[in-house]
Design an enzyme around this catalytic site. Structure first.
Site, short mmCIF file in Angstrom:
data_model
loop_
_atom_site.label_atom_id
_atom_site.label_comp_id
_atom_site.label_asym_id
_atom_site.label_seq_id
_atom_site.Cartn_x
_atom_site.Cartn_y
_atom_site.Cartn_z
N GLU A 155 6.13 8.80 0.80
CA GLU A 155 6.21 7.91 -0.45
C GLU A 155 5.40 6.71 -0.17
O GLU A 155 5.84 5.94 -1.16
CB GLU A 155 7.26 8.27 -1.14
CG GLU A 155 7.70 9.67 -1.33
CD GLU A 155 9.08 9.56 -2.67
OE1 GLU A 155 8.46 9.93 -3.73
OE2 GLU A 155 10.15 9.24 -2.23
N HIS B 280 17.26 5.40 -4.47
CA HIS B 280 17.84 6.46 -5.34
C HIS B 280 19.28 5.75 -5.72
O HIS B 280 20.23 6.29 -5.73
CB HIS B 280 18.20 7.72 -4.54
CG HIS B 280 17.06 8.24 -3.82
ND1 HIS B 280 17.06 9.03 -2.90
CD2 HIS B 280 15.45 8.07 -4.08
CE1 HIS B 280 15.78 9.68 -2.62
NE2 HIS B 280 14.71 8.98 -3.19
N HIS C 131 14.61 10.93 -9.90
CA HIS C 131 14.29 10.74 -8.74
C HIS C 131 14.85 9.41 -8.06
O HIS C 131 15.64 9.44 -7.49
CB HIS C 131 12.79 10.61 -8.55
CG HIS C 131 12.45 10.16 -7.11
ND1 HIS C 131 11.03 10.52 -6.68
CD2 HIS C 131 13.03 9.60 -6.03
CE1 HIS C 131 10.83 10.19 -5.58
NE2 HIS C 131 11.74 9.55 -5.19
#
Lengths: 271, 271, 271, 271
Positions: A112, A133, A202
């Site tokens: 990512e 997270h 997410h």
């Protein structure tokens, strides 16, 4: 490619995936040039930022933090794919804003990383980016309750905390990962000029003008979310900072970030 | 005894207890043959899995984790009856799928080892099994609220998380323990093809294709449950991953399990 | 004084205070005889119990644990007034069931030692007593919600967990402390034949047939309370163990208490 | 200036800021005289208080604790601007009640030191002051739910816990910080004769007759708030200590503060 083109909203995942593939192939063929070695003190701060975020419970085995290269705004620095708590100076890699590694040497990159490259491209003011997270924050990303500044330490949340829905951005189901430049751009667009955006199902992305500030914001986004959930559970109406208070508080507290940074740094590096 | 027979649902506890007694007497008379020594690296991973699950708060003084023997699918490896945090390589025992110890040498076995044996028998795809009293998970086992995938890290929960009610399985009150092959089979049947089943008034069972994956699932079942409870407490509707998202996310995240595993392993073994 | 007299319910605080004063004056005049030195292994277990309860979050700077003297059921052993985490063998004192110290040597006793003396008097089956301010338990002592066995580890709670209201027992406002024999007797009466009683606005008392069992019960009363609160917060009805399940589970789990005890002991003494 | 004048409520922020500026200019021109060196044991206690509050989770990188100078009630001692966990004896500075440093030597002072100076001025009985962002307390400062004594350890909360709203005190939006003598006086006025006041969207101030007592109150304000929120979440009515119970309990528990203080001190200084 001019920024306005790049900032175009790529709705089709298929298109995005193809673009990503092409970008990767290009990167393979020819790695971007390096902006040269960064100041070792900045690398140390980036290592510290990784460890602090783990130590403070903002990241676990996942999540990443990057810093823009001081010598070239078109480059940023971030660890290879590794749990933040284990990052050392030797793990730091250099990327261009397409998130191609300058010198991969077989090291794996975070899937990512486009979160970082596309936000640096869209936001010249941003010098550091965290993707996490953060546990107390995630519930706000899947709820209709908005995250708001409960106290002065969370004043930076006052401009509103948007929620990025990757399904809307991609025009359909994804694997939830911001794994293409297009999805990175869509996330940067949702973030706009703000310091924090949530990612539905997410996590969150947090940005700032320096590593100490982005770490501060990551930590206090988590604390503010936890305290806000507790305040809401008490049952009555909750009084948040008003916009004027938040603006003033952010400006004042901003001047004190070095205080927790020194504490967190010392504790995190001592482990 | 053919698997279809074994999978028959034994409703009467008395019958189950008798069968268990007979099995134990047989085991006493003649221990099953060993599949031979397992790779020391696998034993090390099994010891690490015990310590990680304790370190991450998934097990306390109770709970157990096993791995199927790589040389013989009819055998599995698990510690003698001991708190997971204290397990060393010398504590690992070998069992057949009736959960008879190959070489007990006076060591006590977990009362609920039948959870492991019967799941290995029913699920050839499963290579590792965890049984735990994971704290945030237990409330979902006694509530009408279903555990669901709140974020991509919990995507593996998407196929539904069944709740095993031992009173229904046994046809009456028990001591809540899966202490017979019949109860183990009933639990395996409730689990079906899924990775996680809750046990009402008790805990959970988690399965996977390897030790790193089953530990990952154990940890993130706990985290997902905690975050889901928090999201529900915010008051509004909660958006879960849809099935398509969950399927894709599980496939992607599955490829990254080595990242937290290396972190957890290093931390747990350092204590 | 015969036990039936002693067990008489002393409603008037004034009377109780006077009795306590007289008892203290008597104790001053003539300390009770010792039952002789206890087995050093038992003293070690009592020290371990103090540290474990602190380590597991059941006590903080306050709370105490005692054990009945194995050589004389009219004597019990408990630390001088000290935070449990700091207790060593040298701090252990001997008391008679009026809670007079056998050999004070200037050491201060816990104000609430009468909890211990009066329960040992009323309950010949009890060999160990814990008084704590166990955090998740306290809310149940001031609420109309009853603490109930949520899972097999809390099965010992099945007979009901009474709440001792010291204002009712004393017939008016007190300082909330069980600082007289009369209040100790009233608490013992509320406890009855059960293992746990809550104390409104204060904490809990937990009893058992041994130090490992009373520590086990102290720890899992805390865990059960925390998980029950979480289950209730999920919104729907909560399924508790039924009485038959709880009776059977308690009997089974009772046989495994050595497992967490060895773990807790090792961890607590290592600090 | 007589206390009655000083206690006048300064509504206009502008006026307050001007006064502060003037005070600072005076301080610049001529630092106040020292009351002489304080007993090193008191300095050690102040250092311990800083570390204990961090260790017990009452302060994080922010927050401060001070003690009145034993030789001169017009002086107080407090660390330079530093995270409490890092404070050592060398960081302790001396201030007059206008919160001018006696001997700054280039060291930075906490922006909100006026909390301390103005409370010492208004409350001759107060010998120690804590300002914190105690996490479980903050939700009560932004809610209509009042913080109340849930158990005997929180008995000192019985006189009511007022909430200081800085916007009302300043007559408009501020940066939330008590950064002027006028705001410090307004906070002292809200506090009145009580031991604790909450600060809306910010934290709390806790005062006491000694460092051990103010630390005890800081810790148990946090615990009481946490347990009260949990009790409220159980759904039914909550029984608090009545005023008579609270008065008596506070008096009794007040005599035991040395017990946790010794524990906390030993643990905090060992890190």
């Amino acid at each position: 490619m001019p920024p306005t083109h790049r900032r175009e909203f790529l709705r089709a995942t298929a298109l995005g995936a193809t673009a990503a593939l092409l970008a990767r192939r290009r990167a393979w063929a020819q790695a971007p040039a390096s902006a040269g070695p960064a100041d070792p003190a900045l690398i140390d701060d980036l290592v510290a930022a990784n460890r602090i975020l783990a130590d403070q419970g903002v990241v676990d085995g996942y999540g990443h933090v990057s810093v823009r290269h001081p010598a070239d705004p078109q480059r940023y620095l971030m660890s290879r794919s590794l749990a933040p708590e284990l990052v050392t100076a030797a793990d730091i890699m250099e990327y261009d804003l397409d998130s191609n590694a300058v010198d991969a040497r077989g090291r794996t990159s975070y899937l990512e990383r486009f979160i970082h490259g596309e936000i640096y491209r869209a936001r010249p003011d941003v010098k550091a980016v965290v993707h996490d997270h953060s546990p107390s924050v995630i519930p706000f990303g899947v709820s209709t309750a908005a995250l708001r500044p409960l106290y002065h330490m969370g004043a930076f949340l006052a401009g509103g905390v948007p929620v990025f829905d990757i399904k809307v951005a991609a025009g359909g189901a994804t694997d939830m990962l911001v794994r293409t430049p297009a999805l990175g751009r869509a996330l940067a667009q949702t973030l706009g000029a703000r310091p924090v955006a949530l990612m539905r199902g997410h996590g969150a992305v947090v940005v700032g003008p320096s590593l100490p500030v982005v770490v501060y914001r990551g930590v206090y986004t988590e604390v503010n979310a936890r305290l806000q959930a507790q305040a809401m559970a008490l049952g009555g109406p909750v009084t948040y900072l008003d916009d004027d208070e938040a603006r003033r508080a952010e400006s004042s507290v901003g001047g004190t970030v070095e205080r927790p940074w020194q504490l967190w740094r010392r504790k995190a590096l001592a482990r």
